[in-house]
Write a protein that holds these residues in place. Structure first.
Motif, PDB file in Angstrom:
ATOM      1  N   CYS A  18     -17.419  -0.767  -3.264  1.00 13.89           N
ATOM      2  CA  CYS A  18     -17.823  -1.470  -2.033  1.00 13.89           C
ATOM      3  C   CYS A  18     -17.115  -0.878  -0.814  1.00 13.89           C
ATOM      4  CB  CYS A  18     -17.501  -2.960  -2.128  1.00 13.89           C
ATOM      5  SG  CYS A  18     -18.511  -3.876  -3.290  1.00 13.89           S
ATOM      6  N   ILE A  19     -15.838  -0.559  -0.970  1.00 15.43           N
ATOM      7  CA  ILE A  19     -15.072   0.037   0.127  1.00 15.43           C
ATOM      8  C   ILE A  19     -15.622   1.425   0.434  1.00 15.43           C
ATOM      9  CG2 ILE A  19     -12.790   0.927   0.783  1.00 15.43           C
ATOM     10  CD1 ILE A  19     -11.637  -1.482  -0.892  1.00 15.43           C
ATOM     11  N   ARG A  20     -15.882   2.218  -0.610  1.00 13.73           N
ATOM     12  CA  ARG A  20     -16.411   3.578  -0.446  1.00 13.73           C
ATOM     13  C   ARG A  20     -17.728   3.566   0.329  1.00 13.73           C
ATOM     14  NH1 ARG A  20     -16.540   4.714  -5.460  1.00 13.73           N
ATOM     15  NH2 ARG A  20     -14.518   5.750  -5.541  1.00 13.73           N
ATOM     16  N   SER A  21     -18.575   2.566   0.053  1.00 11.69           N
ATOM     17  CA  SER A  21     -19.887   2.496   0.705  1.00 11.69           C
ATOM     18  C   SER A  21     -19.886   1.584   1.938  1.00 11.69           C
ATOM     19  CB  SER A  21     -20.936   2.009  -0.297  1.00 11.69           C
ATOM     20  OG  SER A  21     -20.631   0.708  -0.746  1.00 11.69           O
ATOM     21  N   ALA A  22     -18.708   1.032   2.284  1.00 11.01           N
ATOM     22  CA  ALA A  22     -18.565   0.123   3.435  1.00 11.01           C
ATOM     23  C   ALA A  22     -19.499  -1.080   3.313  1.00 11.01           C
ATOM     24  CB  ALA A  22     -18.791   0.865   4.757  1.00 11.01           C
ATOM     25  N   GLU A  26     -21.171  -7.211  -0.016  1.00 15.14           N
ATOM     26  CA  GLU A  26     -20.881  -7.231  -1.453  1.00 15.14           C
ATOM     27  C   GLU A  26     -19.375  -7.410  -1.684  1.00 15.14           C
ATOM     28  OE1 GLU A  26     -22.102  -7.441  -5.311  1.00 15.14           O
ATOM     29  OE2 GLU A  26     -23.419  -7.318  -3.564  1.00 15.14           O
ATOM     30  N   LEU A  27     -18.556  -6.740  -0.874  1.00 14.61           N
ATOM     31  CA  LEU A  27     -17.097  -6.826  -0.984  1.00 14.61           C
ATOM     32  C   LEU A  27     -16.624  -8.274  -0.832  1.00 14.61           C
ATOM     33  CD1 LEU A  27     -14.278  -5.483  -1.155  1.00 14.61           C
ATOM     34  CD2 LEU A  27     -14.439  -5.086   1.310  1.00 14.61           C
ATOM     35  N   SER A  28     -17.200  -8.988   0.125  1.00 18.15           N
ATOM     36  CA  SER A  28     -16.761 -10.362   0.398  1.00 18.15           C
ATOM     37  C   SER A  28     -17.011 -11.301  -0.788  1.00 18.15           C
ATOM     38  CB  SER A  28     -17.427 -10.909   1.661  1.00 18.15           C
ATOM     39  OG  SER A  28     -18.801 -11.135   1.450  1.00 18.15           O
ATOM     40  N   LYS A  29     -17.909 -10.944  -1.691  1.00 14.15           N
ATOM     41  CA  LYS A  29     -18.159 -11.770  -2.870  1.00 14.15           C
ATOM     42  C   LYS A  29     -16.933 -11.823  -3.786  1.00 14.15           C
ATOM     43  CE  LYS A  29     -23.123 -10.939  -2.964  1.00 14.15           C
ATOM     44  NZ  LYS A  29     -24.231 -10.316  -3.719  1.00 14.15           N
ATOM     45  N   ARG A  94      -4.488   3.752   4.076  1.00  8.10           N
ATOM     46  CA  ARG A  94      -4.102   3.226   2.773  1.00  8.10           C
ATOM     47  C   ARG A  94      -4.650   1.808   2.699  1.00  8.10           C
ATOM     48  NH1 ARG A  94       0.924   4.236   2.935  1.00  8.10           N
ATOM     49  NH2 ARG A  94       0.799   6.080   1.640  1.00  8.10           N
ATOM     50  N   VAL A  95      -5.455   1.559   1.685  1.00  3.51           N
ATOM     51  CA  VAL A  95      -6.030   0.239   1.476  1.00  3.51           C
ATOM     52  C   VAL A  95      -5.404  -0.326   0.202  1.00  3.51           C
ATOM     53  CG1 VAL A  95      -8.140  -1.066   0.996  1.00  3.51           C
ATOM     54  CG2 VAL A  95      -8.218   0.891   2.552  1.00  3.51           C
TER      55      VAL A  95
END
Length: 117
Positions: A18-22, A26-29, A94-95
């Motif tokens: 999700c991070i890679r594709s921004a 979906e990330l927030s799920k 850095r994440v």
């Protein structure tokens, strides 16, 4: 036991994807109802929706070009911790994020984005 470990790895990989594709929707799920978030110099505790909006704005200004797993702690049954190196069109960050086991589901409770000097 093996299937639950496979599922955990999938969660870590799914979030990285999700991070890679921004893909903040979906990330927030994967976020818990509130997320402790540090984004560069701003930090606070945000609702799932607020955190998604903040990250959508960040990714709108910093288009991801690559993500590399730097560190992964997934041996504890109660939490997971992941550090990624995020390359964007402008800079490298850095994440890091912490997932906490909440009723057999891992949810992101902490999310940090920091500049790499």
């Amino acid at each position: 036991m093996v299937s639950s470990l496979a599922h955990v790895s999938d969660v870590i990989d799914d979030i990285a994807s999700c991070i890679r594709s921004a893909n903040t929707k979906e990330l927030s799920k994967y976020f818990s109802s509130t997320v402790s978030m540090t984004l560069l110099n701003d930090e606070g505790i945000y609702s799932r929706v607020q955190a998604e909006i903040i990250l959508r704005d960040f990714f709108g200004r910093n288009t991801p070009t690559g993500v590399k797993m730097a560190h992964r702690l997934d041996s504890n049954p109660s939490f997971r911790y992941v550090v990624l190196n995020l390359e964007t069109s402008k800079d490298t960050y850095r994440v890091s994020y912490k997932l906490t086991n909440n009723e057999n589901t891992f949810q992101v409770t902490e999310f940090r984005v920091e500049s790499v000097y």
